[in-house]
Motif scaffolding. Structure first.
Motif, PDB file in Angstrom:
ATOM      1  N   UNK A 124       0.819  -1.210   0.000  1.00 48.67           N
ATOM      2  CA  UNK A 124       0.000   0.000   0.000  1.00 48.67           C
ATOM      3  C   UNK A 124       0.848   1.254   0.000  1.00 48.67           C
ATOM      4  N   UNK A 125       1.837   1.231   0.870  1.00 50.94           N
ATOM      5  CA  UNK A 125       2.657   2.418   1.049  1.00 50.94           C
ATOM      6  C   UNK A 125       3.291   2.853  -0.267  1.00 50.94           C
ATOM      7  N   UNK A 126       3.862   1.904  -0.983  1.00 55.66           N
ATOM      8  CA  UNK A 126       4.538   2.262  -2.238  1.00 55.66           C
ATOM      9  C   UNK A 126       3.541   2.642  -3.338  1.00 55.66           C
ATOM     10  N   UNK A 127       2.398   1.997  -3.367  1.00 57.91           N
ATOM     11  CA  UNK A 127       1.401   2.340  -4.388  1.00 57.91           C
ATOM     12  C   UNK A 127       0.995   3.805  -4.235  1.00 57.91           C
ATOM     13  N   UNK A 128       0.707   4.167  -2.999  1.00 59.41           N
ATOM     14  CA  UNK A 128       0.278   5.538  -2.747  1.00 59.41           C
ATOM     15  C   UNK A 128       1.430   6.524  -2.948  1.00 59.41           C
ATOM     16  N   UNK A 129       2.573   6.185  -2.421  1.00 61.69           N
ATOM     17  CA  UNK A 129       3.731   7.089  -2.529  1.00 61.69           C
ATOM     18  C   UNK A 129       4.046   7.378  -3.992  1.00 61.69           C
ATOM     19  N   UNK A 130       4.131   6.331  -4.791  1.00 58.76           N
ATOM     20  CA  UNK A 130       4.559   6.514  -6.173  1.00 58.76           C
ATOM     21  C   UNK A 130       3.510   7.255  -7.011  1.00 58.76           C
ATOM     22  N   UNK A 131       2.238   6.957  -6.779  1.00 59.15           N
ATOM     23  CA  UNK A 131       1.197   7.650  -7.537  1.00 59.15           C
ATOM     24  C   UNK A 131       1.227   9.150  -7.224  1.00 59.15           C
ATOM     25  N   UNK A 132       1.354   9.470  -5.931  1.00 60.34           N
ATOM     26  CA  UNK A 132       1.359  10.884  -5.542  1.00 60.34           C
ATOM     27  C   UNK A 132       2.633  11.588  -6.002  1.00 60.34           C
ATOM     28  N   UNK A 133       3.733  10.899  -5.878  1.00 65.16           N
ATOM     29  CA  UNK A 133       5.037  11.460  -6.245  1.00 65.16           C
ATOM     30  C   UNK A 133       5.079  11.779  -7.738  1.00 65.16           C
ATOM     31  N   UNK A 134       4.537  10.912  -8.572  1.00 60.07           N
ATOM     32  CA  UNK A 134       4.615  11.079 -10.016  1.00 60.07           C
ATOM     33  C   UNK A 134       3.462  11.907 -10.593  1.00 60.07           C
ATOM     34  N   UNK A 135       2.483  12.214  -9.750  1.00 55.75           N
ATOM     35  CA  UNK A 135       1.290  12.889 -10.263  1.00 55.75           C
ATOM     36  C   UNK A 135       1.594  14.165 -11.049  1.00 55.75           C
ATOM     37  N   UNK A 136       2.476  15.040 -10.566  1.00 54.58           N
ATOM     38  CA  UNK A 136       2.749  16.272 -11.324  1.00 54.58           C
ATOM     39  C   UNK A 136       3.248  15.974 -12.738  1.00 54.58           C
ATOM     40  N   UNK A 137       4.021  14.913 -12.876  1.00 47.81           N
ATOM     41  CA  UNK A 137       4.520  14.525 -14.196  1.00 47.81           C
ATOM     42  C   UNK A 137       3.356  14.070 -15.088  1.00 47.81           C
ATOM     43  N   UNK A 138       2.514  13.212 -14.540  1.00 46.72           N
ATOM     44  CA  UNK A 138       1.358  12.738 -15.315  1.00 46.72           C
ATOM     45  C   UNK A 138       0.461  13.907 -15.709  1.00 46.72           C
ATOM     46  N   UNK A 139       0.262  14.827 -14.760  1.00 51.57           N
ATOM     47  CA  UNK A 139      -0.581  15.994 -15.046  1.00 51.57           C
ATOM     48  C   UNK A 139      -0.046  16.761 -16.240  1.00 51.57           C
ATOM     49  N   UNK A 147      -4.731   5.560  -7.510  1.00 53.41           N
ATOM     50  CA  UNK A 147      -4.100   4.468  -6.784  1.00 53.41           C
ATOM     51  C   UNK A 147      -5.104   3.763  -5.885  1.00 53.41           C
ATOM     52  N   UNK A 148      -4.764   2.528  -5.544  1.00 51.16           N
ATOM     53  CA  UNK A 148      -5.634   1.703  -4.714  1.00 51.16           C
ATOM     54  C   UNK A 148      -4.829   1.188  -3.526  1.00 51.16           C
ATOM     55  N   UNK A 149      -5.437   1.247  -2.348  1.00 51.77           N
ATOM     56  CA  UNK A 149      -4.825   0.613  -1.183  1.00 51.77           C
ATOM     57  C   UNK A 149      -5.855  -0.344  -0.588  1.00 51.77           C
ATOM     58  N   UNK A 150      -5.403  -1.103   0.381  1.00 51.77           N
ATOM     59  CA  UNK A 150      -6.279  -2.113   0.958  1.00 51.77           C
ATOM     60  C   UNK A 150      -7.600  -1.523   1.446  1.00 51.77           C
ATOM     61  N   UNK A 151      -7.537  -0.316   1.989  1.00 45.89           N
ATOM     62  CA  UNK A 151      -8.734   0.267   2.583  1.00 45.89           C
ATOM     63  C   UNK A 151      -9.655   0.938   1.567  1.00 45.89           C
ATOM     64  N   UNK A 152      -9.284   0.962   0.294  1.00 50.40           N
ATOM     65  CA  UNK A 152     -10.110   1.662  -0.696  1.00 50.40           C
ATOM     66  C   UNK A 152     -11.494   1.013  -0.816  1.00 50.40           C
TER      67      UNK A 152
END
Ligand code: ADP
Ligand code: MG
Length: 784
Positions: A124-139, A147-152
């Motif tokens: 979970x930690x890496x899924x969220x970290x990487x999606x948020x970290x790369x978001x400006x680039x994707x934008x 991104x999806x984590x266990x609690x989604x």
């Protein structure tokens, strides 16, 4: 950089690596566009990225976009990684080389080509970290990301999957596929059609955890703790009543043991045809008793058995053993049996991955499993050189006669490094060992941090500080951690701060970095070699990132499990110093030999286990296709109407056609899902039963073929499954109450599971009974 070209040429010849020359050839063109792209407005990048004519042109745009959005201009080697992934390869890039960014560029390119991309993370930690970290680039590139984590929630998941690029732990992707398997209305589906899968830490996922079954279960009573059998095996003595294989994967009753057990069970004959249940139970209890070790394979916490992941050396959340074994361990430890639940469906990570038409990935260590990746997945590895040459010094193993001598030597080594302020990262093989070492460090007055069984985010924060001046960090396996260790620490001071900063944080103290670099950088000490040199390399790779200085060494003892299990015939060393240090060249060779044997054994297990899953997976696919057709159309009603024309006539007088169609769907889906769950349970029984029959009659040596037998039975069973579903559906259609309000399944005593839950089965650590039989067969052949 003349040396770069030279190193590059060497890399091109690296055995097992795909040809990098074709990527390297594109670099000049990418660079040539840089100045012009720097002149463009931010707003132009969407169009530039979308309209890129080829991968090279896209890389040029992506490089400038990353520079603006993230403040990092991708190095040539990162773009080569991107290009390799765009060709469907596994990019091998060392830790700290910036795989997150290389992978994001590849994902963006796939997405802009109209494909639906999922980036599989390990947690979970890496899924969220990487999606948020790369978001400006994707934008900036005009690509949507989620991104999806266990609690989604289901709603959040649907939304995340609708994004062009979705980051998620591989297990969550699997659970969504499984849950969709029980949906009766297409609107409730969550997952999307598999298309492009980009896997981070690809060797962890594709090799180490490939055969882990992901399970969807419906609420049901737990398996009973088998207290009786736990008592019986507790009285048995190793050597006399049972024997364990050298590699600790198999325990068998001796004749003496079988007699003792038979007496304890009131004088039954364990090998009589009607005692197969008792024979199965005692085998399971014996495995729990003799082979599963507390504090190595599992720990007890809060009155529960918590599994330790073999590949990661940490508590594996939401994991359990196959039901019987789980209950047996609980009985062994005298704690209440946990809720189990009926398995409604399950899928292995390997089967999940194979559903994707395009798979690619990245990791620090792939080339040593290149053959397996090719054989099992048809994937090629591209070994990409580091941006700056790695100057880490990997010392030869230091070999000791006993574990005690090894431990003392390790502590002395840590004392030495720590006195100078050099940070030390100690990698242990299991939790028990990390605790033992921790006690020794404390006794020596060394302050240190022990990493085990923490949550991933905290872990990442602690690991991030492992490179700080004077730090001592003890950790179980470092595989799949995804966190970068910077010399001098994260520059954020506290552990918590590092989490918030995510990976994007540019290290603060350049001075701190240089101070630690002067001391020789991060010193990695392994307390034993892993079963595979690839895992050794993952640990080593934590040091020497981006051209930093560093060192690594493994301490090994002749009593280490690797040697006693896989090279048991190693002669006692002749040349031993007073402190236990072994200088025999032959003894050193034993380690490499043991690793080769272990690798070979694991490969064989993978191959056999896969063959078993393969057939089930084919059947599963057939059922799923059928199910999808039933769910989306009127096929159910057509089938039932054809089979029961009078009932159809009768009902069409009182019930609307679409209500009737919905009722027919509900009925057939119920029986199909019920039937599939039963089918899975029967297959599991067959798998065990075939083995036990074979063992009981001693027929194995006669050349029986358990896998062949399994397949014959499984195919037979599958044919009858589909027939039975039709029969049962027709019966329900004839007898259940069907009104304008629909069909009342509950009243007919047919209940869909009300609650479902998901977990990961740690596949039987000894292999299934069938695999054990096959291993023995192979062993006998060897000896003949
Ligand atoms: P890996 O996954 O390969 O171990 P990461 O993606 O976690 O590496 O990146 C490691 C660190 O390198 C991160 O802190 C990241 O910000 C930094 N980094 C990545 N690419 C670049 C670059 N082109 N220039 C500068 N820093 C970079
Ligand atoms: Mg990474």
């Amino acid at each position: 950089m003349t040396t770069f070209g030279a190193r590059f040429r060497r890399m091109l010849q690296q055995p097992g690596s795909a040809d990098l020359a074709r990527y390297q050839r594109l670099l000049p063109a990418i660079e040539a566009r840089e100045a012009a792209l720097a002149e463009e407005d931010d707003g132009a990048f969407r169009a530039l990225a979308r309209d890129a004519r080829d991968d090279a042109e896209f890389c040029a745009v992506g490089r400038e976009a990353a520079r603006r959005a993230l403040g990092e201009r991708p190095f040539d080697v990162q773009l080569i990684g991107t290009l390799a992934m765009l060709q469907g390869q596994i990019a091998e890039m060392a830790t700290g080389e910036g795989k997150t960014l290389a992978g994001a560029l590849a994902a963006a390119r796939y997405a802009l080509a109209g494909r639906s991309v999922q980036v599989a993370s390990v947690n979970d930690y890496l899924a969220q970290r990487d999606a948020e970290w790369m978001r400006p680039l994707y934008d900036l590139l005009g690509v949507t990301v989620g991104h999806i984590v266990q609690a989604s929630t289901p709603e959040q998941r649907r939304e995340a999957y609708e994004a062009q690029v979705t980051y998620a732990p591989i297990s969550e992707i699997g659970f969504d596929v499984l849950r969709d398997r029980l949906v009766t209305d297409p609107d409730e589906l969550v997952a999307v059609q598999p298309d492009v899968l980009l896997i981070d830490e690809a060797d962890s996922v594709l090799i180490d955890e490939a055969l882990v079954p992901l399970v969807l279960a419906g609420a049901a009573a737990g398996a009973d703790a088998d207290i009786e059998m736990a008592e019986v095996v507790r009285g048995l003595r190793p050597g006399l009543h049972y024997e364990t294989d050298d590699d600790g994967r198999n325990a068998t009753l001796t004749d003496e043991g079988a007699r003792a057990a038979e007496r304890a069970l009131g004088g039954i004959d364990l090998y009589a045809a009607d005692q197969i249940d008792a024979l199965t139970r005692i085998n399971v209890a014996l495995h729990a008793h003799a082979l599963l070790r507390r504090d190595v394979d599992y720990i007890i916490r809060d009155g529960e058995v918590r599994l330790i992941s073999a590949s990661r050396g940490r508590v594996a959340e939401l994991q359990r053993w196959p039901d019987g074994l789980q209950a047996a361990v609980e009985a062994k430890e005298g704690i209440a049996a946990s809720e189990s639940g009926e398995i409604l469906d399950s899928i292995t990570v390997e089967s999940l991955v194979r559903r994707y038409p395009r798979v690619c990935g990245m990791t620090g260590t792939a080339v040593t499993v290149g053959d397996q990746l090719r054989q099992f997945y048809g994937l090629e590895v591209a070994v990409i050189p580091p941006n700056k040459p790695c100057v880490r010094e990997d010392e030869p193993d230091r070999l000791y006669a006993t574990v005690g001598q090894k431990d003392r030597a390790i502590v002395a080594e840590v004392v030495g490094a720590n006195a100078a302020g050099q940070p030390v990262l100690i990698g242990t093989l299991d939790i028990a060992e990390s605790e033992r070492l921790s006690r020794r460090l404390t006794a020596a007055g060394l302050e240190h941090v022990v990493l085990n069984a923490k949550n991933d985010a905290q872990e990442a924060a602690i690991v991030a500080e492992a490179g700080a001046y004077g730090a001592i960090t003890v950790s179980t396996q470092m595989a799949g951690r995804g966190t970068d260790i910077r010399l001098g620490g994260s520059g954020k001071g506290g552990a918590g701060a590092a989490v918030e900063a995510g990976g994007a944080a540019e290290a603060g103290g350049a001075a701190e970095h240089d101070r630690v670099a002067e001391l020789g950088g991060l010193y990695v000490i392994g307390t034993g070699r892993h079963a595979s040199s690839r895992l050794d390399n993952q640990l080593r790779g934590r040091s020497g990132r981006q051209g930093d200085p560093g060192a690594s060494v493994f301490f090994v003892s002749m009593e280490d499990e690797l040697i006693t299990s896989y090279a048991p015939d190693t002669p006692a060393p002749g040349d031993v110093a007073a402190d236990g240090r072994v200088r025999d060249a032959k003894a050193a060779e034993a380690v490499a030999h043991a690793q080769r044997v272990a690798d070979g054994a694991n490969l064989e297990i993978h191959r056999n286990t896969y063959r078993y899953h393969e057939l089930i997976e084919k059947q599963r696919e057939i059922v799923l296709e059928h199910r999808d057709r039933l769910m989306r159309g009127d096929a159910a009603l057509v089938a039932l109407g054809t089979r029961c024309p009078e009932r159809f006539e009768e009902l069409s007088g009182t019930v609307d056609e679409d209500v009737l169609a919905a009722a027919a769907r509900t009925i057939v889906l119920y029986h199909l899902d019920r039937g599939w769950a039963d089918h899975l349970a029967q297959l599991a029984d067959i798998r065990e039963g075939i083995h036990l029959r074979a063992l009981g009659t001693g027929a194995l040596g006669g050349g029986r073929d358990p896998l062949g037998d399994f397949q014959t039975e499984a195919v037979k069973l599958f044919t009858s499954l589909l027939d039975r579903v039709q029969d049962e559906s027709a019966e329900t259609f004839r007898t259940a109450s069907i009104t304008p309000a629909g069909v009342d399944l509950d009243a007919a005593g047919l209940k869909r599971p009300t609650a479902t839950w998901t977990y990961v089965v740690q596949d039987n650590p000894f292999g299934s009974a069938m695999e054990r039989a096959m291993r023995r067969l192979a062993g006998r052949k060897d000896r003949q």
